[in-house]
Design a protein around this motif. Structure first.
Motif, PDB file in Angstrom:
ATOM      1  N   ASP A  22      -6.405   1.183   1.474  1.00  0.00           N
ATOM      2  CA  ASP A  22      -6.412   0.817   2.886  1.00  0.00           C
ATOM      3  C   ASP A  22      -5.761  -0.551   3.035  1.00  0.00           C
ATOM      4  O   ASP A  22      -6.070  -1.463   2.261  1.00  0.00           O
ATOM      5  CB  ASP A  22      -7.858   0.754   3.390  1.00  0.00           C
ATOM      6  CG  ASP A  22      -7.953   0.614   4.897  1.00  0.00           C
ATOM      7  OD1 ASP A  22      -7.191  -0.196   5.462  1.00  0.00           O
ATOM      8  OD2 ASP A  22      -8.805   1.287   5.505  1.00  0.00           O
ATOM      9  N   PRO A  23      -4.849  -0.731   3.991  1.00  0.00           N
ATOM     10  CA  PRO A  23      -4.258  -2.065   4.186  1.00  0.00           C
ATOM     11  C   PRO A  23      -5.302  -3.160   4.365  1.00  0.00           C
ATOM     12  O   PRO A  23      -5.036  -4.326   4.048  1.00  0.00           O
ATOM     13  CB  PRO A  23      -3.411  -1.888   5.453  1.00  0.00           C
ATOM     14  CG  PRO A  23      -3.040  -0.436   5.450  1.00  0.00           C
ATOM     15  CD  PRO A  23      -4.240   0.276   4.886  1.00  0.00           C
ATOM     16  N   ALA A  24      -6.506  -2.810   4.816  1.00  0.00           N
ATOM     17  CA  ALA A  24      -7.564  -3.816   4.951  1.00  0.00           C
ATOM     18  C   ALA A  24      -8.022  -4.332   3.592  1.00  0.00           C
ATOM     19  O   ALA A  24      -8.621  -5.408   3.501  1.00  0.00           O
ATOM     20  CB  ALA A  24      -8.751  -3.238   5.710  1.00  0.00           C
ATOM     21  N   ASP A  25      -7.747  -3.557   2.524  1.00  0.00           N
ATOM     22  CA  ASP A  25      -8.102  -3.980   1.170  1.00  0.00           C
ATOM     23  C   ASP A  25      -6.905  -4.561   0.428  1.00  0.00           C
ATOM     24  O   ASP A  25      -6.941  -4.707  -0.797  1.00  0.00           O
ATOM     25  CB  ASP A  25      -8.656  -2.792   0.384  1.00  0.00           C
ATOM     26  CG  ASP A  25      -9.980  -2.300   0.948  1.00  0.00           C
ATOM     27  OD1 ASP A  25     -10.807  -3.146   1.319  1.00  0.00           O
ATOM     28  OD2 ASP A  25     -10.168  -1.059   1.029  1.00  0.00           O
ATOM     29  N   VAL A  65       0.838  -1.204   0.000  1.00  0.00           N
ATOM     30  CA  VAL A  65       0.000   0.000   0.000  1.00  0.00           C
ATOM     31  C   VAL A  65       0.869   1.249   0.000  1.00  0.00           C
ATOM     32  O   VAL A  65       0.602   2.226  -0.715  1.00  0.00           O
ATOM     33  CB  VAL A  65      -0.954  -0.020   1.210  1.00  0.00           C
ATOM     34  CG1 VAL A  65      -1.605   1.330   1.413  1.00  0.00           C
ATOM     35  CG2 VAL A  65      -2.007  -1.113   1.034  1.00  0.00           C
ATOM     36  N   ARG A  66       1.919   1.231   0.794  1.00  0.00           N
ATOM     37  CA  ARG A  66       2.817   2.383   0.850  1.00  0.00           C
ATOM     38  C   ARG A  66       3.492   2.619  -0.503  1.00  0.00           C
ATOM     39  O   ARG A  66       3.539   3.748  -1.019  1.00  0.00           O
ATOM     40  CB  ARG A  66       3.877   2.160   1.925  1.00  0.00           C
ATOM     41  CG  ARG A  66       4.966   3.249   1.952  1.00  0.00           C
ATOM     42  CD  ARG A  66       6.016   2.985   3.007  1.00  0.00           C
ATOM     43  NE  ARG A  66       6.616   1.660   2.913  1.00  0.00           N
ATOM     44  CZ  ARG A  66       7.531   1.319   1.993  1.00  0.00           C
ATOM     45  NH1 ARG A  66       7.938   2.209   1.083  1.00  0.00           N
ATOM     46  NH2 ARG A  66       8.042   0.103   1.988  1.00  0.00           N
ATOM     47  N   GLU A  67       4.036   1.549  -1.094  1.00  0.00           N
ATOM     48  CA  GLU A  67       4.714   1.691  -2.382  1.00  0.00           C
ATOM     49  C   GLU A  67       3.751   2.156  -3.471  1.00  0.00           C
ATOM     50  O   GLU A  67       4.107   2.951  -4.347  1.00  0.00           O
ATOM     51  CB  GLU A  67       5.358   0.356  -2.779  1.00  0.00           C
ATOM     52  CG  GLU A  67       6.550  -0.055  -1.927  1.00  0.00           C
ATOM     53  CD  GLU A  67       7.805   0.736  -2.284  1.00  0.00           C
ATOM     54  OE1 GLU A  67       7.794   1.454  -3.301  1.00  0.00           O
ATOM     55  OE2 GLU A  67       8.809   0.623  -1.549  1.00  0.00           O
ATOM     56  N   LEU A  68       2.521   1.679  -3.427  1.00  0.00           N
ATOM     57  CA  LEU A  68       1.524   2.096  -4.407  1.00  0.00           C
ATOM     58  C   LEU A  68       1.327   3.608  -4.353  1.00  0.00           C
ATOM     59  O   LEU A  68       1.301   4.288  -5.391  1.00  0.00           O
ATOM     60  CB  LEU A  68       0.198   1.368  -4.147  1.00  0.00           C
ATOM     61  CG  LEU A  68      -0.977   1.747  -5.049  1.00  0.00           C
ATOM     62  CD1 LEU A  68      -0.710   1.300  -6.479  1.00  0.00           C
ATOM     63  CD2 LEU A  68      -2.276   1.137  -4.523  1.00  0.00           C
TER      64      LEU A  68
END
Length: 789
Positions: A260-263, A248-251
């Motif tokens: 969201d990390p939940a996704d 998620v961060r790299e995206l």
């Protein structure tokens, strides 16, 4: 620089325009894209107020002019009302269904002052290239950074972008049009995709995460890196963060998209090495995101864009871990990948929506075609065809191929010999087989042979309370099926890796048995488990080889006996595992002919080659047929009623010698002691149209017993004519067929012709055969319609 449709609408609505078409541009168009002799067809993409489209029409092109804004099209129609030969179309070439475009393609496609505003440039240029006729040209006219003020660089392209634009074309010509780059691209050629590595690392081990992201059309996000390859968003993990968080961060850091990390769901862990350094890569599927796509790291990437899945086979170099990650989410989408070790994670990933606008139209068209053919008579089956996204279970082909409503299967796996071993079957056949299961809401169904799409059709028909257990022996097929079911399934299908001939694993068999079963590969035999796991009164549909001719037969269970209720002509991939059979084949005349004994036991062929060198005995049957006559019932009738039945195949062009059978064709045959007879059709009337043509069935025979065998074959053809054949191809009589367990005594079988398999005994009762004559036999397919036979 405009990025939204409403900005363009306002631009044209306020009477604004762009740079007028220059004399130099007109000269270059005449030089590089003259109108073909007899007229040509052109597509002007992003036509604006229509100046270029009107010019092309004026020099002789028939033009389709498209723009995403209503205001531009309205002005174009008004300002060029006197121009003939232009069709003005409001169409967003990146997002809308391209149905209005000409199906037969274009001689010229132009993008004038448009290319810098295209988001998914690689995909759009590839797609436009697919629409070019042979010898056609794609002309891109665009400002370049070198000649554009710094504050307007957003409407121009640099030299690196021009290089990328020309990649994948056989020829690229460039000229200057008063400061604009005038590019002529010809011969779109596919760059075979290959997995490549970056430079060696200095670390002792590498851990990282790659994000797999799709847009609302189901296309996957890839970045064109400065290293000259395509990459997924991703990178190394930092500190204590987990793989989902890293993805998620790299995206966000690379593309500006926020998730969201939940996704973020870890699909699998890939283990390989980079130049000898161990590498562990998490494949993270992002199921939801927000934001606007941007190139946040221009020092590392040229651009980010979304790619059609089916086009990934021809995009050139892809970073090796990215190619393996794509294969982890969509197995089989990229060929020739390097070996790796994968550890799938049992992540609770929700289905991921998204499909192009044209998918729904093509799905509806396919459904209508299947329905019009009479294959989908119930609304529940039609609704399943309209709803389940077939293309998402066959991502390696384009939408047109995925939704072909005709007799087209999508082959998804081949063995080492190039033989198809897994496929998504023709839609009409899937619908027909499901219809004959007579499924009720809430039914629990067994399927042998996985792929995902057919199982999802069944799940849709059975409704929210239904369930499907699909079993396949191939681990790759099961992995692929599970992934596609996760991506686009209902959650009501369970895929199991096992030999389907053994049925479903006991814990998955419902009390009282499955309500229905479907086998999706050619079966030489009927496995006992399929009957034993079927509920009393339940239906089983399977492609059964009888004498080698395949029919999808619908059976209904009554005790230990299966009763045939319906026959459909078909063909499927062959069975594997315990049911796989090697058909005895005898070669004759140095391989020019072969005899296939589909029943499983080869007859004594001693003396046949000598007989084939002797005189040929011929018997005319008097049975004739016109063009488009169906004779598959004759083949099946002969295969199940004649003793010594086999099939004689020719592998050389006929030279007036021996058989008269066309190369790569075969004929129903029977053998005797050093003797052979076979049945072929010979044209007796010719005409300018099909109704004027006619064929007659004739028996050819060799050897001492040839005349006797020929009379037997001729009598069979005549009996078929009297009792089986109908004027309507769809009304040929089917046999009454019952299937009994192997070992059932003869006196416990009904009267009829018996065909013994390893696990069962088939009894055929054909109309007109009141007396049991000589026994049975068997063999496989070949469609059998007589036009240009």
């Amino acid at each position: 620089m405009y990025t939204a449709r409403d900005e363009w609408e306002q631009h044209y609505g306020e009477g604004k325009g762009w740079r007028l078409l220059g004399e130099r541009e007109q000269q270059l168009l005449a030089e590089h894209a003259p109108v073909p002799e007899g007229g040509g067809r052109a597509l002007d993409v992003g036509c604006g107020t229509g100046e270029l489209a009107a010019h092309l029409a004026g020099v002789g092109y028939t033009v389709d002019a498209v723009d995403l804004t209503d205001s531009a099209i309205a002005r174009a129609r008004e300002e060029h009302a006197a121009v003939d030969g232009v069709r003005w179309l409001q169409l967003d070439i990146e997002r809308d269904d391209p149905a209005p475009l000409h199906e037969e393609g274009y001689d010229l496609i132009t993008l004038r002052l448009v290319y810098p505003f295209v988001r998914d440039r690689g995909r759009i240029v590839h797609g436009l290239g697919e629409r070019l006729r042979d010898g056609g040209a794609l002309v891109v006219i665009t400002p370049i950074v070198e000649n554009t003020p710094a504050e307007r660089h957003g409407i121009a392209v640099d030299e690196d972008e021009i290089t990328l634009l020309g990649a994948g074309w056989k020829t690229v010509e460039r000229a200057d049009a008063d400061g604009l780059a005038f590019l002529v691209l010809r011969g779109p050629c596919h760059l075979d995709t290959r997995a490549v590595e970056k430079r060696p690392t200095t670390g002792h081990a590498l851990t990282g995460a790659l994000a797999v992201v799709t847009d609302n059309a189901g296309r996957v996000l890839l970045g064109r890196s400065r290293r000259g390859m395509l990459e997924l968003p991703g990178g190394k993990t930092t500190g204590p963060e987990n793989f989902a968080t890293a993805a998620v961060r790299e995206l966000a850091e690379e593309t500006g998209l926020v998730a969201d990390p939940a996704d973020a769901h870890v699909v699998t862990m890939l283990v390989d090495d980079s130049h000898g350094i161990p590498r562990l890569t998490a494949v993270v599927r992002i199921t939801a995101w927000t934001g606007t796509l941007a190139n946040a790291e221009p020092d590392k990437f040229d651009r980010w864009e979304f790619f059609d899945l089916h086009a990934l086979v021809c995009v050139g170099d892809v970073f090796a871990p990215a190619s393996l990650a794509l294969d982890a989410v969509w197995p089989g989408i990229l060929p020739g990948l390097p070996p790796t070790t994968s550890y799938p994670i049992a992540a609770d990933q929700p289905p991921v929506p998204g499909e192009p606008a044209e998918a729904a139209r093509l799905r509806a068209s396919m459904t209508q075609m299947v329905s019009d053919g009479g294959w989908a008579s119930s609304e529940r089956v039609r609704e399943a065809l309209r709803t389940v996204p077939r293309h998402r279970f066959a991502p390696e082909v384009n939408l047109a191929a995925a939704y072909d409503g005709g007799d087209r299967a999508v082959i998804t796996r081949y063995d080492e010999t190039g033989t198809a071993i897994s496929s998504v079957s023709a839609a009409w056949l899937q619908a027909d087989m499901i219809e004959h299961l007579c499924l009720k809401p809430g039914a629990i169904v067994f399927e042998a042979g996985s792929g995902g799409y057919n199982a999802e059709l069944i799940a849709h028909v059975t409704g929210p309370d239904g369930r499907v257990v699909t079993v396949d022996i191939d681990p790759w097929v099961v992995r692929r099926t599970r992934r596609f079911l996760t991506e686009a399934g209902s959650g009501r299908v369970t895929a199991v890796e096992a030999d389907a001939a053994l049925g479903a694993p006991a814990p998955l068999v419902p009390r009282g048995g499955f309500d229905a079963g479907m086998i999706t590969y050619n079966c030489w035999d009927i496995a006992p488990a399929w009957r034993e796991q079927l509920a009393e009164g339940g239906r089983l549909v399977l492609p059964l080889e009888m004498g080698g001719y395949t029919r999808a037969v619908t059976f209904e269970r009554r005790g230990q006996v299966l009763h045939a209720r319906h026959f459909t002509y078909c063909g499927f991939v062959r069975d594997q595992g315990q049911q796989a059979r090697t058909i005895p084949v005898v070669s004759l005349l140095d391989g020019g002919l072969t005899l296939r004994f589909e029943h499983g036991t080869a007859a004594d062929t001693t003396g046949l080659e000598e007989a084939l060198g002797g005189p040929r005995h011929e018997v005319a049957t008097g049975v004739t047929m016109g063009a488009n006559a169906y004779f598959g019932s004759l083949q099946l009738y002969a295969a199940t009623t004649l003793p010594g039945f086999c099939r004689l195949a020719a592998h050389q062009e006929p030279d007036g010698a021996v058989t008269g059978i066309a190369k790569d064709r075969d004929a129903p045959a029977i053998t005797g002691e050093g003797s052979l007879a076979y049945l072929i059709h010979v044209q007796t009337k010719d005409g300018d149209s099909p109704p004027g043509k006619e064929w007659e069935w004739v028996v050819h025979a060799f050897g001492e017993q040839g005349p006797e065998l020929a009379e037997r074959l001729a009598a069979t053809a005549r009996a078929w004519e009297r009792h089986i054949r109908a004027d309507d191809n769809a009304q040929h009589a089917d046999p009454v067929l019952t299937v009994h367990p192997a070992g059932t005594p003869d006196d416990a079988l009904p009267a009829g012709d018996v065909l013994d398999k390893e696990h069962c005994r088939l009894v055929f009762r054909w109309p007109g055969r009141d007396v049991v004559l000589p026994g049975p036999v068997e063999r496989p397919e070949a469609v059998v319609v007589a036009e240009g036979v």
